[in-house]
Enzyme design. Structure first.
Site, short mmCIF file in Angstrom:
data_model
loop_
_atom_site.label_atom_id
_atom_site.label_comp_id
_atom_site.label_asym_id
_atom_site.label_seq_id
_atom_site.Cartn_x
_atom_site.Cartn_y
_atom_site.Cartn_z
N CYS A 35 -7.67 -1.66 6.96
CA CYS A 35 -8.27 -0.35 6.70
C CYS A 35 -9.80 -0.42 6.73
O CYS A 35 -10.46 0.61 6.79
CB CYS A 35 -7.80 0.20 5.35
SG CYS A 35 -8.31 -0.82 3.96
N CYS A 106 -4.39 -1.57 -1.76
CA CYS A 106 -5.69 -1.23 -2.35
C CYS A 106 -5.84 -1.93 -3.71
O CYS A 106 -6.94 -2.36 -4.06
CB CYS A 106 -5.83 0.27 -2.55
SG CYS A 106 -5.26 1.25 -1.15
FE1 FES Z 1 -7.53 0.17 2.22
FE2 FES Z 1 -7.23 1.65 0.16
S1 FES Z 1 -6.79 2.19 2.21
S2 FES Z 1 -8.14 -0.28 0.22
#
Ligand code: FES
Length: 131
Positions: A35, A106
């Protein structure tokens, strides 16, 4: 956003301990390559050499990552290094009242970044760089 707990929303909207500690005793940074989110923790150790006197974080990431950083900072502040090392990713998610399955990664950043900051401090201490 029904799948986020009240606690996640609270810490996301009003994150605690945001910022950077100048001349921090330990710094830990982790990122998630998928991400692209990055989390950094800064810790100040008390004169006793074992208590986390102050902790701050800077997170460039999603709402869950910000809530995770905030709760980790609260969980670790005032704790001894020994206690803080025992803060796991699972405990962080639990403390937040759970996270949606696709947001669990996360919460993984939180304890990892904290542990890295502690390792950084211990490494400096062993090599005498903490003076
Ligand atoms: Fe990657 Fe939350 S989407 S840390």
């Amino acid at each position: 956003m029904p799948f986020y707990s009240e606690k996640v929303l609270n810490h996301f909207k009003n994150p605690r301990n945001v910022g950077e500690i100048e001349n921090a005793d330990g710094v830990g940074e982790v990122g998630n390559p998928v991400c692209g989110d990055i989390m950094s923790f800064y810790i100040k150790i008390a004169p006793d050499g074992k208590t986390i006197q102050d902790i701050k974080f800077k997170t460039m990431g999603c709402g869950a990552a910000i809530a995770v950083s905030s709760i980790v900072s609260e969980m670790a502040k005032g704790k001894t290094i020994e206690e803080a090392i025992k803060i796991t990713n699972a405990l962080v998610a639990q403390e937040l009242g759970g996270l949606p399955p696709n947001k669990m990664h996360c919460s993984n950043l939180g304890a990892d970044a904290l542990h890295k900051a502690i390792e950084d401090y211990l490494r400096k201490k062993v090599s005498g760089l903490d003076k």
